[in-house]
Design a protein around this motif. Structure first.
Motif, PDB file in Angstrom:
ATOM      1  N   VAL A 145       0.853  -1.183   0.000  1.00 50.05           N
ATOM      2  CA  VAL A 145       0.000   0.000   0.000  1.00 50.05           C
ATOM      3  C   VAL A 145       0.892   1.237   0.000  1.00 50.05           C
ATOM      4  O   VAL A 145       1.847   1.315   0.783  1.00 50.05           O
ATOM      5  CB  VAL A 145      -0.906   0.038   1.252  1.00 50.05           C
ATOM      6  CG1 VAL A 145      -1.818   1.250   1.219  1.00 50.05           C
ATOM      7  CG2 VAL A 145      -1.701  -1.255   1.389  1.00 50.05           C
ATOM      8  N   ASP A 146       0.584   2.193  -0.863  1.00 50.63           N
ATOM      9  CA  ASP A 146       1.304   3.465  -0.874  1.00 50.63           C
ATOM     10  C   ASP A 146       0.284   4.583  -0.757  1.00 50.63           C
ATOM     11  O   ASP A 146      -0.482   4.842  -1.691  1.00 50.63           O
ATOM     12  CB  ASP A 146       2.121   3.617  -2.165  1.00 50.63           C
ATOM     13  CG  ASP A 146       2.845   4.953  -2.237  1.00 50.63           C
ATOM     14  OD1 ASP A 146       3.236   5.464  -1.170  1.00 50.63           O
ATOM     15  OD2 ASP A 146       3.032   5.480  -3.356  1.00 50.63           O
ATOM     16  N   LEU A 147       0.261   5.234   0.405  1.00 51.33           N
ATOM     17  CA  LEU A 147      -0.689   6.312   0.674  1.00 51.33           C
ATOM     18  C   LEU A 147       0.029   7.652   0.569  1.00 51.33           C
ATOM     19  O   LEU A 147       1.020   7.886   1.260  1.00 51.33           O
ATOM     20  CB  LEU A 147      -1.279   6.157   2.072  1.00 51.33           C
ATOM     21  CG  LEU A 147      -2.168   7.309   2.561  1.00 51.33           C
ATOM     22  CD1 LEU A 147      -3.401   7.454   1.676  1.00 51.33           C
ATOM     23  CD2 LEU A 147      -2.566   7.101   4.020  1.00 51.33           C
ATOM     24  N   GLY A 148      -0.472   8.536  -0.318  1.00 51.57           N
ATOM     25  CA  GLY A 148       0.125   9.841  -0.498  1.00 51.57           C
ATOM     26  C   GLY A 148      -0.899  10.950  -0.399  1.00 51.57           C
ATOM     27  O   GLY A 148      -2.080  10.712  -0.109  1.00 51.57           O
ATOM     28  N   GLN A 149      -0.441  12.178  -0.688  1.00 48.86           N
ATOM     29  CA  GLN A 149      -1.321  13.333  -0.609  1.00 48.86           C
ATOM     30  C   GLN A 149      -2.118  13.560  -1.883  1.00 48.86           C
ATOM     31  O   GLN A 149      -2.979  14.440  -1.924  1.00 48.86           O
ATOM     32  CB  GLN A 149      -0.499  14.584  -0.286  1.00 48.86           C
ATOM     33  CG  GLN A 149       0.144  14.552   1.086  1.00 48.86           C
ATOM     34  CD  GLN A 149       0.893  15.836   1.407  1.00 48.86           C
ATOM     35  OE1 GLN A 149       0.461  16.928   1.047  1.00 48.86           O
ATOM     36  NE2 GLN A 149       2.004  15.706   2.100  1.00 48.86           N
ATOM     37  N   SER A 150      -1.830  12.769  -2.915  1.00 49.07           N
ATOM     38  CA  SER A 150      -2.577  12.897  -4.171  1.00 49.07           C
ATOM     39  C   SER A 150      -3.429  11.669  -4.472  1.00 49.07           C
ATOM     40  O   SER A 150      -4.146  11.647  -5.473  1.00 49.07           O
ATOM     41  CB  SER A 150      -1.607  13.128  -5.335  1.00 49.07           C
ATOM     42  OG  SER A 150      -0.834  14.286  -5.128  1.00 49.07           O
ATOM     43  N   GLY A 207       2.805  15.701  -3.594  1.00 49.51           N
ATOM     44  CA  GLY A 207       2.133  16.775  -2.876  1.00 49.51           C
ATOM     45  C   GLY A 207       2.977  17.292  -1.741  1.00 49.51           C
ATOM     46  O   GLY A 207       2.939  18.471  -1.392  1.00 49.51           O
ATOM     47  N   GLY A 208       3.763  16.400  -1.127  1.00 47.21           N
ATOM     48  CA  GLY A 208       4.722  16.760  -0.085  1.00 47.21           C
ATOM     49  C   GLY A 208       6.133  16.428  -0.521  1.00 47.21           C
ATOM     50  O   GLY A 208       6.378  16.114  -1.682  1.00 47.21           O
ATOM     51  N   GLY A 235       4.754  19.794  -4.514  1.00 42.94           N
ATOM     52  CA  GLY A 235       3.643  20.223  -5.339  1.00 42.94           C
ATOM     53  C   GLY A 235       2.787  21.250  -4.632  1.00 42.94           C
ATOM     54  O   GLY A 235       2.380  22.259  -5.231  1.00 42.94           O
ATOM     55  N   PHE A 236       2.498  21.020  -3.357  1.00 41.72           N
ATOM     56  CA  PHE A 236       1.717  22.008  -2.601  1.00 41.72           C
ATOM     57  C   PHE A 236       2.435  23.357  -2.589  1.00 41.72           C
ATOM     58  O   PHE A 236       1.833  24.397  -2.825  1.00 41.72           O
ATOM     59  CB  PHE A 236       1.501  21.518  -1.166  1.00 41.72           C
ATOM     60  CG  PHE A 236       0.860  22.555  -0.287  1.00 41.72           C
ATOM     61  CD1 PHE A 236      -0.516  22.691  -0.243  1.00 41.72           C
ATOM     62  CD2 PHE A 236       1.634  23.415   0.493  1.00 41.72           C
ATOM     63  CE1 PHE A 236      -1.111  23.669   0.548  1.00 41.72           C
ATOM     64  CE2 PHE A 236       1.056  24.390   1.272  1.00 41.72           C
ATOM     65  CZ  PHE A 236      -0.326  24.516   1.302  1.00 41.72           C
TER      66      PHE A 236
END
Length: 302
Positions: A5-10, A113-114, A141-142
């Motif tokens: 699982v890879d959880l990101g801000q996008s 995003g980070g 990106g943010f």
């Protein structure tokens, strides 16, 4: 078998032996990774069912700031959804490092995003940035989108004079106007999605966008250098470094970062990324079977 699982801000991605799944559900400001994972796991189980039953689950997570928390709630969540008996809870920077560089000494810089950089040298690992969008994530990106939007919104109010960039970001300004909250999760998402347009504007030689891009590259180079020296590396020592993440795929940004890294670490060599965060998470389950604090913690069912 391993479920990664890879959880990101996008968004999020999952991979298992027979398939993959991408989710638009992202980790947003002020949300717990556990709450986001429950939403994603519900989504993926609904679509793929029993195919996801796996003994080992490897989770690459944003939003834990280089300090993996108690893995038990993550383990229980994975056992509930997938029947897992072992769960690796991994800072996404370490997963990125293992995916990009494997066992090679160097630095992996993840820019989505980070921002997070992890360096590895002779078995020692160090983490830089990954502090979130309020206190860090410089060059992310943010960060790119925020600086671009704040400039054109100030132009619209007469506080700045950048009509060219304002015209280039007209669609994003319209999205800003439609936001119910200018400070909530949707505003954060808008900043991240605007990053691509800022980099396109820089490629079109819009001077303010070039300035924002190059300032971001300077901050990212400092993050790479900090990670390397914190892992015991010397500034004049040979090392490899690699980029991961959607923002880093922009060639102009990549080159701007590379030049600035070279000015701080003259013997640094940019190499092609060998794999991504999912590859790294899977590799960790075979190569790192015990905790590597503070970047990796294991849960095993009693």
């Amino acid at each position: 078998m391993v479920l990664a699982v890879d959880l990101g801000q996008s968004g999020a991605r999952l991979r298992w032996t027979t398939g993959e799944h991408s989710s638009q559900r992202a980790k947003r400001a002020a949300e717990s990774p556990l709450d986001v994972l429950r939403d994603i796991f519900t989504e993926v189980v609904t679509l793929h069912g029993d195919a996801l039953q796996n003994e080992v689950v490897a989770m690459s997570l944003t939003g834990i700031y280089g300090n993996v928390p108690d893995p038990e709630p993550y383990g229980e969540l994975a056992r509930e959804f997938f029947g897992a008996s072992e769960v690796a809870v991994i800072d996404d920077g370490l997963a990125g490092f293992m995916g990009a560089l494997g066992s090679e000494d160097g630095v992996a810089l993840s820019v989505g995003g980070g921002v997070v950089a992890v360096a590895g040298r002779r078995g020692k690992f160090a983490h830089a940035d990954g502090l979130g969008h309020i206190f860090g994530d410089e060059g992310s990106g943010f960060w790119l989108g925020k600086h671009g939007l704040e400039r054109v919104l100030a132009t619209r109010q007469g506080r700045e004079n950048d009509a060219v960039l304002l015209d280039f970001l007209s669609s994003e300004v319209a999205q800003f106007d439609d936001l119910v909250s200018k400070t909530g999760a949707e505003a954060q998402t808008l900043c991240i999605s605007t990053a691509k347009k800022i980099l396109e504007a820089a490629e079109s030689n819009i001077s303010s966008a070039v300035m924002i891009r190059d300032r971001g590259a300077e901050q990212l180079a400092k993050t790479v250098a900090a990670a390397w020296t914190n892992a015991g590396g010397l500034r004049n020592e040979s090392l490899s470094f690699a980029f991961l993440g959607g923002v880093s795929r922009n060639r102009g940004y990549e080159e701007s970062i590379r030049r600035r890294v070279s000015s701080l670490l003259p013997q640094a060599h940019l190499i092609p990324t060998r794999g991504n965060h999912l590859d790294g998470a899977i590799a960790i389950t075979t190569l790192m079977k015990s905790d590597l604090l503070p970047l990796l913690r294991w849960w095993r069912a009693p």
